[in-house]
Design an enzyme around this catalytic site. Structure first.
Site, mmCIF file in Angstrom:
data_model
loop_
_atom_site.group_PDB
_atom_site.id
_atom_site.type_symbol
_atom_site.label_atom_id
_atom_site.label_comp_id
_atom_site.label_asym_id
_atom_site.label_seq_id
_atom_site.Cartn_x
_atom_site.Cartn_y
_atom_site.Cartn_z
ATOM 1 C CG ASP A 1 -4.471 -1.038 7.833
ATOM 2 O OD1 ASP A 1 -4.477 -1.954 6.984
ATOM 3 O OD2 ASP A 1 -3.671 -0.986 8.775
ATOM 4 C CG ASP B 1 -0.340 -0.085 2.536
ATOM 5 O OD1 ASP B 1 0.804 -0.571 2.627
ATOM 6 O OD2 ASP B 1 -0.993 0.336 3.519
#
Length: 354
Positions: free
Chosen positions: A149, A18
């Site tokens: 997240d 990410d």
């Protein structure tokens, strides 16, 4: 009174991708942080888990090095973004375990941000709340995490995985086959990103991308790794292969191919353990046991160095497999206290006024 339910997340595949603008595929969990709160002048917040109440003024909050930093940081980033929310009196609870790699920090941040947005009419979109949560981690707590997240906690839908392109900050929801269930086995090895090699790994990957003149990891060809030093090439090589696996996993889910999906999870774990050095003997043992007893596949979920394993399994064997894996783990690691959860992919954060 406002009631907030903010889920945790299980990243099915796409770990350490990410922060380099790569791909990931998380789900929101039915395990969640809850916040019962009402507006007030200052902040007074009770944690059921910590069994304590902390209070602070909302003007110019500073980190203090405890769990309230995730609350204080929400005010800091909102003020910096031009918002002026008031305080609240509230209680934090829920059944989401802390330190298990299920993103309890993002869950708490988004619970607070979502409440403040609703209670003080801040008109925050889900994407904005996710980005503000990331800023809490990056700028206030000091963890250089990516956006995955927070995207998962904000944007997920039940019975779907979230394919996220972090470079483009875009997402697609992918239905999960009816026969496929997920079991999470918490190894009992707690970890916090601020006390693991997480920031070092991120710096290594970002430095490698800079050396190659590439902004986002999906643009890297494996052949280009020959231009890098051995360990740096090893770290970035894992990320490049993981991006490819996420795309393949999305195709497998679309095709209803649970076996292929599971194979990709196991392959991802082996690569992450061997080339990113993010696993532990405990996590490796859980993965091996799950696959041996008939799981489609398994891998560590979260950043690693402790935490949990996600197991992809046929629904009719989920309970038996979970019990067997936990029993074997307890026998091999008698000093650990594992926990096992059957996870239902759930909706993102919700706020209700009652």
């Amino acid at each position: 009174m406002y009631h907030v339910r903010s889920p945790g997340r299980v990243n099915l595949i796409g770990e350490h991708t990410d922060y380099s603008g790569g791909y990931a595929m998380p789900i929101a969990t039915d395990l969640a942080t809850t916040l019962e709160a009402e507006p007030a002048e200052a902040v007074s917040v009770t944690s059921r888990r910590m069994e304590e109440t902390r209070s602070f003024a909302i003007e110019d909050p500073e980190p203090v090095g405890d769990w309230t930093d995730y609350v204080r940081g929400c005010y800091a980033v909102l003020h910096d973004a031009g918002y002026d929310p008031g305080g609240f009196e509230g209680e934090i609870g829920g059944d989401l375990p802390i330190g298990a790699g299920l993103s309890s920090s993002a869950s708490l941040e988004l619970a607070v941000l979502s409440f403040l947005g609703a209670a003080y009419d801040l008109d925050l979109s889900r994407e904005e709340i996710a980005r503000l949560g990331q800023r809490v981690e990056n700028e206030f707590v000091g963890v250089d995490c990516g956006l995955m997240d927070q995207f998962a906690v904000a944007l997920s839908k039940s019975n779907h995985a979230l394919f996220v392109d972090l470079g483009e900050a875009s997402f697609t929801r992918i239905p999960i086959p009816a026969d496929l269930e997920f079991v999470v086995v918490d190894s009992g090895v707690e970890r916090s990103l601020s006390t693991t090699p997480y920031n070092d790994r991120r710096a290594t990957v970002e430095s490698a991308l800079a050396d190659l003149g590439v902004e986002h990891s999906p643009a890297v060809d494996l052949a280009a790794l020959s231009e890098l030093d051995g360990e740096v090439a090893q770290r970035l090589g894992y990320v490049v292969r993981e991006n490819a696996r996420v795309r393949q996993a999305a195709t497998a889910l679309d095709d209803g191919d649970s076996e292929r999906f599971g194979d990709l999870l196991s392959e991802a774990h082996a690569d992450l353990a061997a080339h990113f050095d993010a696993s532990t003997p405990e996590l490796d043992s859980i993965v091996e046991s799950a696959v041996e007893h008939g799981a489609y596949g398994a891998r560590l979920t979260g950043a690693g160095w402790g935490g949990a394993v996600v197991v992809a399994v046929a629904g009719d064997s989920a309970s038996e497999l979970a019990a067997t894996v936990e029993d074997e783990y307890r026998e091999e690691f008698p000093d650990r206290e594992p926990s096992t959860y059957r996870i239902a992919p759930s909706d993102g954060v919700t706020v209700e006024q009652r």
